[in-house]
Design an enzyme around this catalytic site. Sequence first.
Site, PDB file in Angstrom:
ATOM      1  CE  LYS A  68      -1.916   1.455   4.048  1.00 52.94           C
ATOM      2  NZ  LYS A  68      -1.537   2.835   4.397  1.00 52.94           N
ATOM      3  CG  ASN A  69       2.097   2.776   3.563  1.00 54.20           C
ATOM      4  OD1 ASN A  69       0.951   3.089   3.220  1.00 54.20           O
ATOM      5  ND2 ASN A  69       2.433   2.581   4.824  1.00 54.20           N
ATOM      6  NE  ARG A  71      -1.972  11.754   7.997  1.00 61.07           N
ATOM      7  CZ  ARG A  71      -1.973  12.976   8.471  1.00 61.07           C
ATOM      8  NH1 ARG A  71      -3.015  13.427   9.102  1.00 61.07           N
ATOM      9  NH2 ARG A  71      -0.921  13.745   8.338  1.00 61.07           N
ATOM     10  CB  CYS A  76      -5.473  10.600  11.490  1.00 59.62           C
ATOM     11  SG  CYS A  76      -3.891   9.860  11.818  1.00 59.62           S
ATOM     12  NE  ARG A 133       0.053  10.124  10.323  1.00 59.00           N
ATOM     13  CZ  ARG A 133      -0.396   9.139   9.563  1.00 59.00           C
ATOM     14  NH1 ARG A 133      -1.595   8.656   9.759  1.00 59.00           N
ATOM     15  NH2 ARG A 133       0.331   8.645   8.596  1.00 59.00           N
ATOM     16  CG  ASP A 143       2.735   1.205   9.562  1.00 57.39           C
ATOM     17  OD1 ASP A 143       2.258   2.032  10.360  1.00 57.39           O
ATOM     18  OD2 ASP A 143       3.038   1.486   8.389  1.00 57.39           O
ATOM     19  NE  ARG A 201      -7.501   4.082   5.070  1.00 57.83           N
ATOM     20  CZ  ARG A 201      -6.709   4.786   5.872  1.00 57.83           C
ATOM     21  NH1 ARG A 201      -7.045   4.950   7.115  1.00 57.83           N
ATOM     22  NH2 ARG A 201      -5.619   5.336   5.426  1.00 57.83           N
TER      23      ARG A 201
HETATM   24  N1  EPU Z   1       6.062  14.400  11.330  1.00 56.09           N
HETATM   25  C1  EPU Z   1       6.141  15.742  11.647  1.00 56.09           C
HETATM   26  N2  EPU Z   1       6.169  16.646  10.619  1.00 56.09           N
HETATM   27  C2  EPU Z   1       6.103  16.279   9.310  1.00 56.09           C
HETATM   28  C3  EPU Z   1       6.009  14.921   9.003  1.00 56.09           C
HETATM   29  C4  EPU Z   1       5.997  13.990  10.045  1.00 56.09           C
HETATM   30  O1  EPU Z   1       6.207  16.131  12.805  1.00 56.09           O
HETATM   31  O2  EPU Z   1       6.126  17.157   8.429  1.00 56.09           O
HETATM   32  C5  EPU Z   1       6.067  13.402  12.411  1.00 56.09           C
HETATM   33  C6  EPU Z   1       4.739  12.615  12.466  1.00 56.09           C
HETATM   34  O3  EPU Z   1       3.756  13.321  13.182  1.00 56.09           O
HETATM   35  C7  EPU Z   1       5.191  11.333  13.134  1.00 56.09           C
HETATM   36  C8  EPU Z   1       6.608  11.127  12.592  1.00 56.09           C
HETATM   37  O4  EPU Z   1       7.024  12.405  12.116  1.00 56.09           O
HETATM   38  O5  EPU Z   1       5.235  11.506  14.519  1.00 56.09           O
HETATM   39  C9  EPU Z   1       6.749  10.132  11.472  1.00 56.09           C
HETATM   40  O6  EPU Z   1       5.708  10.292  10.529  1.00 56.09           O
HETATM   41  P1  EPU Z   1       5.876  10.037   8.976  1.00 56.09           P
HETATM   42  O7  EPU Z   1       5.769  11.347   8.280  1.00 56.09           O
HETATM   43  O8  EPU Z   1       7.065   9.213   8.694  1.00 56.09           O
HETATM   44  O9  EPU Z   1       4.556   9.218   8.658  1.00 56.09           O
HETATM   45  P2  EPU Z   1       3.711   9.330   7.340  1.00 56.09           P
HETATM   46  O10 EPU Z   1       4.626   9.585   6.198  1.00 56.09           O
HETATM   47  O11 EPU Z   1       2.564  10.242   7.551  1.00 56.09           O
HETATM   48  C10 EPU Z   1       3.916   6.806   6.658  1.00 56.09           C
HETATM   49  C11 EPU Z   1       2.977   5.680   6.399  1.00 56.09           C
HETATM   50  C12 EPU Z   1       2.339   5.249   7.714  1.00 56.09           C
HETATM   51  C13 EPU Z   1       3.466   4.816   8.662  1.00 56.09           C
HETATM   52  C14 EPU Z   1       4.470   5.951   8.848  1.00 56.09           C
HETATM   53  C15 EPU Z   1       5.677   5.581   9.684  1.00 56.09           C
HETATM   54  C16 EPU Z   1       2.252   6.112   4.135  1.00 56.09           C
HETATM   55  C17 EPU Z   1       1.163   6.495   3.197  1.00 56.09           C
HETATM   56  N3  EPU Z   1       1.964   6.107   5.440  1.00 56.09           N
HETATM   57  O12 EPU Z   1       3.135   7.861   7.215  1.00 56.09           O
HETATM   58  O13 EPU Z   1       1.524   4.126   7.426  1.00 56.09           O
HETATM   59  O14 EPU Z   1       2.937   4.480   9.914  1.00 56.09           O
HETATM   60  O15 EPU Z   1       4.953   6.393   7.542  1.00 56.09           O
HETATM   61  O16 EPU Z   1       6.321   4.496   9.139  1.00 56.09           O
HETATM   62  O17 EPU Z   1       3.340   5.779   3.700  1.00 56.09           O
HETATM   63  C18 EPU Z   1      -0.244   2.608   7.783  1.00 56.09           C
HETATM   64  O18 EPU Z   1       0.058   2.069   6.710  1.00 56.09           O
HETATM   65  O19 EPU Z   1      -1.064   2.091   8.589  1.00 56.09           O
HETATM   66  C19 EPU Z   1       0.359   3.886   8.142  1.00 56.09           C
HETATM   67  C20 EPU Z   1      -0.130   4.682   9.088  1.00 56.09           C
END
Ligand code: EPU
Length: 440
Positions: free
Chosen positions: A22-23, A97, A121, A126, A311, A403
């Site tokens: 998915k990701n 998101r 969320c 996030r 995850d 999802r």
């Molecule tokens: N963060 C910030 N500022 C930013 C971006 C992130 O403070 O601009 C913080 C977030 O709040 C969090 C941490 O950094 O505390 C890491 O978040 P990250 O940005 O890496 O997460 P994401 O990119 O929003 C992706 C996956 C998630 C997975 C996370 C961590 C996708 C579409 N989603 O989310 O997947 O948990 O990386 O590995 O790639 C899932 O599949 O169930 C899922 C939630």
Amino acid sequence: MDKLVIEGGLPLRGSIMASGAKNAALPILIATLLAPGEHTIENVPELVDVSFTLSLLGRIGCPSLATEEDAELGRLRVDTSRVVYSEAPYDVVRKMRASVLALGPLLARTGHAKVSLPGGCAIGVRPIDQHLKGLEALGCKFELSGGYVVGRVEHLKGAEIHLDMPTVTGTENILMAAVLADGRSTIHNAAREPEIIDLAQFLRAMGARIEGEGTGTLHVDGVPALKPARTPHRILPDRIEVGTYLLAGAITGGDVTVVGARADDLAPVLDALRQAGCLVERTADGVRVARSGPLRPVSIETRPHPGFPTDMQAQWMALMTQAEGGAVIKETIFENRFMHVAELLRLGAEVRIDGNTAWVSGPAPLTGAEVMATDLRASASLVLAGLAAGGQTELLRLYHLDRGYGRLVEKLQSLGAAVARVADHVRVAPGSLRAAAAQA
Ligand code: EPU
């Protein structure tokens, strides 16, 4: 709405195929916006989040198409010849998101993007400040208006970008803009997840010049234009889906092989399974996990890749409810990712939380109950607990699982689980699923 009914206590045995990740599918589908023309992507998982992504692309003016034969092969075509609206509206972003990933590609393609702010969320606040910081360094200007981030750029220019944390979608967003910037960009403290490597490979097949994917430093030499890749890109296997099924084998004292699984992408989870007393084996074409003895408690702490994935945290907790002793689970990525705990308690688990740390005492005899989850991986942990619980477990709000887990019921049934998906109001006679599973 549907629910999942599980009659637990049966060891899962057999072999299933891993689906595409998915990701990786979401950013790769959105990255097609960077190169006008027709793209073919393979091994696209059948997930609601993929449908949301395709509807977002459709709203932007980029239709997708899959013939019957394509659908059977998990193949999809996306036509990005024209971008009509460079906008990701609230009604799409609030459902998914990851729509925020359209920001970088739309800015790079059209010089303009209007993307709804995702908001918090179920698993945390996030924010997207790091996405914006990186894109600003490349020359983009942003303003916030009516809940939307509105971005403009006349000329993307390569830059040195230092991320405060290795954000996954943040790295992807910045990378997707940098590939079309003028000159060299370096992203420091970049995320190293396998899905980033897959995206980089896809971008490279379209003509992008990227080095360092899979490490903490990404170098990108911008090119003036990208073209659709000549050969279809195949999405990598979903390591979180794989891990979830392997844990289903472990929690039920079964023997599960996931064909197509890549052991290296799951190393911390497989190590933890070995420490817990499971047999973990790389097979010729996948990974096998089996358990016959007792489960030992293994404490984990979530970390960015290559650490233990957040995850898989909820699923690991479900497994640890059955270990002989206490395990400590620390969540360091998201601030609110213990929403499954209250539901696991309803099944009989013994878990105590303090801040970002959970203490799990096992083995706790689990008994079926009605439960519901607030996010995807929390739902997966309840499925695992339900598979280990005596009696009937009903998991409501199945749309979270849709999802991220394609053909879940089919896959679980093929491993011998007593599960069914039925409408919320339907009552399944106790014992009937186990009887059906025994006959299958
Ligand atoms: N963060 C910030 N500022 C930013 C971006 C992130 O403070 O601009 C913080 C977030 O709040 C969090 C941490 O950094 O505390 C890491 O978040 P990250 O940005 O890496 O997460 P994401 O990119 O929003 C992706 C996956 C998630 C997975 C996370 C961590 C996708 C579409 N989603 O989310 O997947 O948990 O990386 O590995 O790639 C899932 O599949 O169930 C899922 C939630």
